[in-house]
Motif scaffolding. Sequence first.
Motif, PDB file in Angstrom:
ATOM      1  N   ARG A 362       0.828  -1.207   0.000  1.00 53.03           N
ATOM      2  CA  ARG A 362       0.000   0.000   0.000  1.00 53.03           C
ATOM      3  C   ARG A 362       0.864   1.260   0.000  1.00 53.03           C
ATOM      4  NH1 ARG A 362      -0.918   2.011   5.309  1.00 53.03           N
ATOM      5  NH2 ARG A 362      -2.992   2.808   4.802  1.00 53.03           N
ATOM      6  N   LEU A 363       2.050   1.194   0.596  1.00 53.83           N
ATOM      7  CA  LEU A 363       2.962   2.337   0.554  1.00 53.83           C
ATOM      8  C   LEU A 363       3.529   2.522  -0.854  1.00 53.83           C
ATOM      9  CD1 LEU A 363       4.909   1.960   3.921  1.00 53.83           C
ATOM     10  CD2 LEU A 363       2.986   3.463   3.416  1.00 53.83           C
ATOM     11  N   VAL A 364       3.785   1.410  -1.543  1.00 52.76           N
ATOM     12  CA  VAL A 364       4.235   1.492  -2.934  1.00 52.76           C
ATOM     13  C   VAL A 364       3.160   2.165  -3.783  1.00 52.76           C
ATOM     14  CG1 VAL A 364       4.910   0.153  -4.971  1.00 52.76           C
ATOM     15  CG2 VAL A 364       5.723  -0.536  -2.703  1.00 52.76           C
ATOM     16  N   LYS A 365       1.915   1.728  -3.590  1.00 54.97           N
ATOM     17  CA  LYS A 365       0.800   2.321  -4.332  1.00 54.97           C
ATOM     18  C   LYS A 365       0.675   3.804  -4.017  1.00 54.97           C
ATOM     19  CE  LYS A 365      -3.161   2.219  -6.677  1.00 54.97           C
ATOM     20  NZ  LYS A 365      -3.264   1.905  -8.104  1.00 54.97           N
ATOM     21  N   ALA A 366       0.732   4.158  -2.745  1.00 53.57           N
ATOM     22  CA  ALA A 366       0.599   5.560  -2.349  1.00 53.57           C
ATOM     23  C   ALA A 366       1.698   6.408  -2.969  1.00 53.57           C
ATOM     24  CB  ALA A 366       0.636   5.672  -0.822  1.00 53.57           C
ATOM     25  N   ALA A 367       2.930   5.909  -2.955  1.00 53.83           N
ATOM     26  CA  ALA A 367       4.048   6.651  -3.528  1.00 53.83           C
ATOM     27  C   ALA A 367       3.843   6.888  -5.021  1.00 53.83           C
ATOM     28  CB  ALA A 367       5.346   5.890  -3.284  1.00 53.83           C
ATOM     29  N   CYS A 368       3.357   5.883  -5.727  1.00 56.50           N
ATOM     30  CA  CYS A 368       3.122   6.034  -7.167  1.00 56.50           C
ATOM     31  C   CYS A 368       2.061   7.095  -7.444  1.00 56.50           C
ATOM     32  CB  CYS A 368       2.706   4.704  -7.784  1.00 56.50           C
ATOM     33  SG  CYS A 368       4.040   3.478  -7.877  1.00 56.50           S
ATOM     34  N   LEU A 369       1.044   7.142  -6.619  1.00 58.02           N
ATOM     35  CA  LEU A 369      -0.007   8.138  -6.799  1.00 58.02           C
ATOM     36  C   LEU A 369       0.486   9.551  -6.508  1.00 58.02           C
ATOM     37  CD1 LEU A 369      -2.906   6.141  -5.118  1.00 58.02           C
ATOM     38  CD2 LEU A 369      -2.724   6.667  -7.562  1.00 58.02           C
ATOM     39  N   LEU A 370       1.423   9.672  -5.563  1.00 58.14           N
ATOM     40  CA  LEU A 370       1.930  10.989  -5.157  1.00 58.14           C
ATOM     41  C   LEU A 370       3.174  11.422  -5.921  1.00 58.14           C
ATOM     42  CD1 LEU A 370       1.633  10.734  -1.246  1.00 58.14           C
ATOM     43  CD2 LEU A 370       0.036  11.831  -2.826  1.00 58.14           C
ATOM     44  N   HIS A 371       3.683  10.566  -6.797  1.00 58.22           N
ATOM     45  CA  HIS A 371       5.036  10.786  -7.330  1.00 58.22           C
ATOM     46  C   HIS A 371       5.176  12.082  -8.119  1.00 58.22           C
ATOM     47  CE1 HIS A 371       5.287  10.198 -11.796  1.00 58.22           C
ATOM     48  NE2 HIS A 371       4.031   9.865 -11.591  1.00 58.22           N
ATOM     49  N   ASP A 372       4.062  12.649  -8.606  1.00 60.82           N
ATOM     50  CA  ASP A 372       4.176  13.823  -9.476  1.00 60.82           C
ATOM     51  C   ASP A 372       3.378  15.018  -8.976  1.00 60.82           C
ATOM     52  OD1 ASP A 372       5.150  14.975 -11.969  1.00 60.82           O
ATOM     53  OD2 ASP A 372       3.090  14.865 -12.698  1.00 60.82           O
ATOM     54  N   ILE A 373       2.826  14.952  -7.754  1.00 64.13           N
ATOM     55  CA  ILE A 373       1.929  16.035  -7.335  1.00 64.13           C
ATOM     56  C   ILE A 373       2.679  17.315  -6.970  1.00 64.13           C
ATOM     57  CG2 ILE A 373       0.189  14.388  -6.527  1.00 64.13           C
ATOM     58  CD1 ILE A 373       0.972  15.252  -3.649  1.00 64.13           C
ATOM     59  N   SER A 374       3.998  17.225  -6.816  1.00 65.83           N
ATOM     60  CA  SER A 374       4.781  18.412  -6.434  1.00 65.83           C
ATOM     61  C   SER A 374       5.537  19.006  -7.618  1.00 65.83           C
ATOM     62  CB  SER A 374       5.765  18.052  -5.312  1.00 65.83           C
ATOM     63  OG  SER A 374       5.088  17.565  -4.182  1.00 65.83           O
TER      64      SER A 374
END
Length: 507
Positions: A362-374
């Motif tokens: 779930r942390l891998v999934k979360a990181a992928c979702l957040l990888h470009d928001i900044s």
Amino acid sequence: MKDEDWGPFGRPLFEDPSARALRRVGVIDVGSNSVRMVVFDGAARSPAYFYNEKVMAGLGAGLSQTGHLNPEGRVRAMAAIKRFVLIAKSMEVTPLVAVATAAMREAEDGPAFREEVTQETGLRLWVIDGTEEARLSAQGVLLGRPEAEGLICDIGGASMELAEVGKGRVGRRATSALGPLKLRDIEGGKKALKSHIADQLEALKDAVPPGADRLFLVGGSWRAIARLDMIRRDYPLTVLHEYRIAPNSLSDTLDFINAHEVEDLRTLSGIGEARMSLVPMAAHVLRHLVDAYAPAEIIVSSYGIREGLLYEQMPEKLRKRDPLIEACRHAEAQSARIPGFGRSLFSFISPLFEGEDWSRLRLVKAACLLHDISWRAHPDYRAEVCFDTATRANLGGLDHSERVFLGLALLHRYKNSRSGSRFEPYLGLLSEDEQNRAETLGKAMRFGAMLAAQDSAKMGALRYDKDAARLELRLLPETSALFGEVADARFKSLARALNADPVVLGA
């Protein structure tokens, strides 16, 4: 597309009509010590705090002696409620739910004040009993941690509640007169106070027996004590939600509180005068509580009755969702350059994490979702912004080590090295192996972003053979041009992080 096509986390629900109905919900909580309004906004399963204001009204001050609400507290509470109702109207908040707890249910003039509030503002106050307060507080903990198991303890100004949680449900619950405001009115000195606390705890143990390994602490006085524990320990991360305290550390902190004057503690912590004035009494209760229930782990929850009221309105399908994943999906939809690519990225790099348990996946999934928001941040600071986002954002479903893991992975999404980073003090919350895993995840995202395509099948395929120490990339003819010079360098960097030989096929 069918729900199962989205994998184990299911289709995003924040655009579902049942979720959209909860996009902006307001709660006014009229407590014995404070009056607060919170407006929730965003992804309904893990909401952001669109608005959050409190007034330390002290409605319950002196209640034990007079049987009435504190006169000055009534004036301050009414002024706060009037303000909150007007603000809620300007925000078009629907629904606006208002609850009142111990002081309002016990005071002789509680019904009269409730009627006055309705006449002055049109707001109907829902005065709840202690067991209902316990249930709602426990539901607040479940909003942030659906898998939470243990004992919830919510302390207010005039009462303290206990409730069992496990398997997504609230079990036995009980209320007591162990709020600091009420305890200050006990006559007879320390001996009488100790006897009163002991009697109250015995009654609580009859209703909710000891045996839980985890104790979740809800309430402002508990959070103040946790803040002092952080200061005493020089703890690097100041997020109170999901802060974990070992019983021996808590004992040292309670001794620390007892050894200092209230004003000194206030200067040290920045905690407000009204809240800090209750801390010594709350610390006394907490020591007896921990002795009585002997938990192995103590966890602070910033979620409580207000979040429990939001949880109350959620359909079951929304309650079952992972709050972290839903929040990250919402963040991606709002802020990423290519909303939806996080799903493709997760699919592409998943072969590197085969066999990982659910908590890591779930942390891998979360990181992928957040990888470009900044991406809007300056390139020189993008890695830092990513780390700050993960470690300081209002995200449910994350303990502190998971926050740092996620932050470090996102840092490595933009930067190869973490050496010399201002975040080095945080890394002590992770083992060296966890730091290396976060680096691998970050470099996998850093490489995968070079092959950006909405359809993960067009990105090629990764295959990782740990036993053979081989990382294989198979490219498709129609998209092989995506694998340029920079992508090649990032692929080799990922292979080094895995201690594997890089092999490219089909280029």
